[in-house]
Scaffold this active site. Structure first.
Site, PDB file in Angstrom:
ATOM      1  N   ASP A  75     -34.463  73.570 -63.591  1.00 10.85           N
ATOM      2  CA  ASP A  75     -34.305  73.262 -62.167  1.00 10.85           C
ATOM      3  C   ASP A  75     -34.611  74.488 -61.306  1.00 10.85           C
ATOM      4  OD1 ASP A  75     -32.951  72.098 -59.678  1.00 10.85           O
ATOM      5  OD2 ASP A  75     -32.522  70.553 -61.157  1.00 10.85           O
ATOM      6  N   HIS A  78     -30.163  73.258 -55.334  1.00 12.13           N
ATOM      7  CA  HIS A  78     -30.323  72.018 -56.095  1.00 12.13           C
ATOM      8  C   HIS A  78     -29.848  72.178 -57.545  1.00 12.13           C
ATOM      9  CE1 HIS A  78     -32.754  68.883 -58.245  1.00 12.13           C
ATOM     10  NE2 HIS A  78     -32.475  68.178 -57.167  1.00 12.13           N
ATOM     11  N   ASN A  96     -37.425  59.404 -56.472  1.00 16.52           N
ATOM     12  CA  ASN A  96     -36.797  59.054 -55.193  1.00 16.52           C
ATOM     13  C   ASN A  96     -37.756  58.348 -54.240  1.00 16.52           C
ATOM     14  OD1 ASN A  96     -34.464  60.380 -56.050  1.00 16.52           O
ATOM     15  ND2 ASN A  96     -35.175  62.341 -55.242  1.00 16.52           N
ATOM     16  N   SER A 136     -31.836  62.876 -58.682  1.00 15.05           N
ATOM     17  CA  SER A 136     -31.511  64.213 -59.197  1.00 15.05           C
ATOM     18  C   SER A 136     -30.035  64.331 -59.540  1.00 15.05           C
ATOM     19  CB  SER A 136     -31.791  65.268 -58.121  1.00 15.05           C
ATOM     20  OG  SER A 136     -33.148  65.557 -58.042  1.00 15.05           O
TER      21      SER A 136
END
Lengths: 82, 654
Positions: free
Chosen positions: B181, B222, B314, B392
């Protein structure tokens, strides 16, 4: 919008904050309203509603990111406020 | 004469002992039967998840008071202005308990230290008011593990996947989860600060593929949020909880401060994680471009026995993005607190599971997002607790539960994947379920009138659905599908033991006195009973973990080498093992060991009867009555074997 041979393009539009994945900025380009994920030199572009002109390298298929959409990615090289 | 008399008394005593044992074990068995003790495994997630939840609710009956606090439920629709007026007359100060409380006008408030009598009087006064529905002391529910993290009650998503009950058996210890990530705020270095709610968490050495160094710190927020869902420090009196909070996080940075990356860095990170011992890889990232290099990396990880969990995307359309769409990846779509697919979530045939990803967009309620500790993107050294939404956020729920499954003894990624899918809950069933988190309950009630789009229980049970895959993640269902003894409670084990002892006495009463005298009940026999009915229960005390710890189950629940780790195998849940051992001791002419086998067979018989009474199901056997019949027949066979062995002359073969 003007495209050059090395896929560098210049776009005008408005910066919008996307509310997914903790938030990230996209460019809603004029005049077609097409959305672009923003990479590269984005420090000056983190303001919702900002009207800007951006020059950058276009990756039409996007790239892997936290957005996880297939939207095109604009890797910003320079930008200015309108 | 006197000899005859003492023999009669002995017989009477034996009979009394026998009757009381049978009575006691039947009482427990009947209790299990009507109490709905959860079955060991299931192939139909819908049918079986309910008993597990029922036992969860039962466990909540053990409550105690939180001193100095009360709960007042006003008539629905009572405004804050109105109860602010009322509270003055009672000399208390109450506030809405959560955003959901506005609908039902439920408040809690501090009343300070009071004698029980004074508290009773105060509550009676409040209850007497016509605008009050109920007033009671505030109860603490702590039957299952309840972490002391102050914001834990905002994590509706953890209740949705049944974590509190799951934590009683697994917390992810010893399992490494790679977070591929934007990095993790895991260390104090330069401008970077370790997050307060990650301090004390376990980290494996990671790598920063963006800046090519060994310090995969987060400059976005994130990755830290995702890592928090997987293994936020829990029960530390700070912030929020994480799913597999005893697991080890491996920070791998492949996305820059914009949250953007490239396929080569990601492919390298996938291989790096696999080669450095990560058993679960979380990829909350992706895009539309197909990369053969990344696809090969996913296949490499899957081939090496790692589970690659990916966010479906998404884009809110029927196309799963990459890497989730690569073969070997486990694609996760996102649901909000209502249990319905979030509008933003991508979906498609590759979706294997749905998990809570939050849905602030649908309701406009920020608390309908997923809350974790992370850094502020504008100031990477600063911590905050933020509600995020997206697939996510859904993927790390699956990664965290996968870590729980590995730690509970799952042998490989295949077994973990199978248990995750098999244990998933149907979205419709979830909506029907009674949630104890007020926020979750209200989100569900407000959406219960709208049908679940596209998916129905029938399409789900028939196979996988393009929106939810095999259903919504369920930690309890997955652990049970793995055969972990969530419900093999002490009473169930004791009942099996008592039943086995009762069967021992019963078997002895049915054979001749001469045979009884030839085979006195010895220590070997009792050891056999004990091991079969309780399992090698002492293993956890001597530090056994991983797949070894599964031998601490009653033998009928031991994992079968033929079927991997998933489910209760028909091999052990039968009279097969006692028969083989019986044959071996008989053929080997080993009378002392034969006594152990007699005990073992009776232990199997008792334990199988308890499986029968508690309505357990065998893996890969879709029709429940078939499992019940299997248990009953094999319990009888094991008993008959024990009896036959008792009749075999001490000296050897007849």
């Amino acid at each position: 919008m003007t495209a050059t041979a090395n896929r560098t393009i210049t776009l005008q539009g408005t910066i919008r904050r996307e509310d997914l994945s903790g938030g990230y900025m996209v460019l809603v380009a004029e005049p077609d309203g097409r959305r672009y994920l923003l990479g590269g030199a984005t420090k000056a572009l983190r303001e919702e509603g900002l009207r800007v002109e951006i020059e950058g390298e276009l990756l039409a298929d996007g790239g892997p990111s936290i957005a996880i959409t297939s939207e095109p990615l604009l890797r910003v090289t320079s930008s200015r406020r309108l | 004469m006197s000899l005859h008399a003492s023999s009669s008394v002995g017989r009477l005593m034996t009979l009394l002992f026998f009757v009381s044992l049978i009575g006691l074990s039947l009482l427990i068995a009947i209790g299990l039967f009507f109490g709905g003790d959860a079955p060991a495994s299931h192939s139909n997630p819908e049918a079986v998840i309910e008993p597990a939840k029922a036992s969860l609710a039962r466990a909540f009956a053990q409550e105690d008071l939180i001193e100095g606090w009360i709960a007042v439920d006003f008539v629905d629709g009572t405004s804050k202005a109105r109860f602010d007026e009322l509270e003055k007359t009672w000399g208390i100060d109450v506030e809405f308990n959560s955003v959901a409380s506005h609908v039902i006008s439920l408040t809690i408030g501090k009343v300070g230290a009071q004698t029980p009598e004074a508290l009773d009087a105060l509550l009676a006064e409040i209850r007497a008011h016509p605008e009050v529905e109920h007033a009671e002391p505030l109860f603490r529910y702590a039957a299952n593990f309840a972490p002391n993290d102050p914001l834990f009650d905002r994590q509706w998503n953890f209740e949705m996947v049944g974590l509190r009950q799951a934590w009683d058996v697994s917390r992810g210890k010893g399992v490494t989860v790679a977070v591929i990530d934007t990095g993790i705020a895991f260390e104090d270095r330069g401008e970077f600060r370790a997050l307060p709610d990650l301090k004390g968490a376990r980290f494996a050495p990671g790598y920063d593929f963006v800046n090519d160094d060994e310090h995969a710190n987060d400059d976005h927020g994130h990755g830290s949020h995702v890592a928090g869902t997987i293994a936020q420090r829990t029960d530390n009196g700070e912030g929020v909880a994480g799913i597999a909070f005893e697991a080890t996080l491996m920070p791998l940075k492949v996305l820059d401060a914009n949250g953007m990356g490239n396929s080569v860095d990601i492919a390298e990170a996938i291989r790096w994680a696999t080669d450095h011992g990560a058993r679960v890889l979380n990829l909350s990232l992706g895009g539309g471009a197909y990369s053969q290099i990344m696809s090969d990396a996913v296949a490499y990880a899957a081939g090496k026995g790692a589970l690659v969990v990916c966010a479906a995307g998404n884009a809110g359309r029927p196309k799963v993005e990459y890497p989730a769409a690569y073969p070997g990846a486990l694609a996760v779509s996102a649901v909000g607190p209502s249990g319905k697919l979030a509008g933003y979530s991508s979906f498609g045939p590759e979706v294997a599971l749905a998990a809570p990803g939050g849905d602030i967009r649908a309701s406009g309620v920020v608390e309908h997002g997923i809350l974790q500790n992370t850094i502020k993107p504008e100031a990477v050294g600063e911590s905050h607790y933020a509600y995020f939404q997206g697939t996510s956020m859904a993927a790390p729920h699956v990664a965290g539960v996968a870590a729980l499954l590995f730690a509970a003894g799952a042998s490989d990624a295949r077994a973990v994947r199978q248990a995750l899918l098999q244990g998933a809950q149907s979205p419709e069933r979830l909506v029907d379920r009674q949630m104890t988190t007020p926020l979750l309950a209200s989100a569900q009630s407000s959406s219960s009138n709208e049908p679940i789009e596209a998916s129905s229980a029938s399409t789900l049970s028939a196979g996988r659905d393009i929106r939810y895959g095999h259903g919504i993640l369920d930690a309890v269902g997955a652990l049970e599908a793995l055969g972990v003894p969530l419900s093999r409670s002490l009473p169930a084990r004791v009942a099996a033991l008592l039943l086995a002892l009762a069967l021992l006495v019963f078997a002895r009463l049915t054979i001749s006195k001469a045979a009884r005298e030839a085979h006195p009940i010895g220590l070997t026999c009792l050891t056999g009973v004990l091991i079969a009915s309780l399992g090698l229960f002492f293993l956890p005390w001597i530090g056994a973990s991983g797949s070894l710890s599964r031998l601490a189950l009653p033998m009928v629940r031991w994992p079968s080498p033929l079927m991997g780790s998933v489910g209760m195998s028909a091999l052990f849940a039968s009279a097969l093992v006692p028969f083989i051992l019986g044959f071996l001791t008989h053929a080997g002419n080993c009378p002392s060991l034969r006594k152990g086998v007699i005990g073992l067979a009776l232990g199997f018989s008792g334990a199988l009867l308890i499986e029968f009474f508690s309505g357990a199901k065998l893996a890969l056997l879709p029709w429940a009555p078939l499992s019940a019949l299997w248990f009953l027949v094999n319990a009888a066979l094991a008993f008959l074997l024990a009896r036959a062995l008792m009749l075999t002359p001490e000296g050897g073969r007849r």
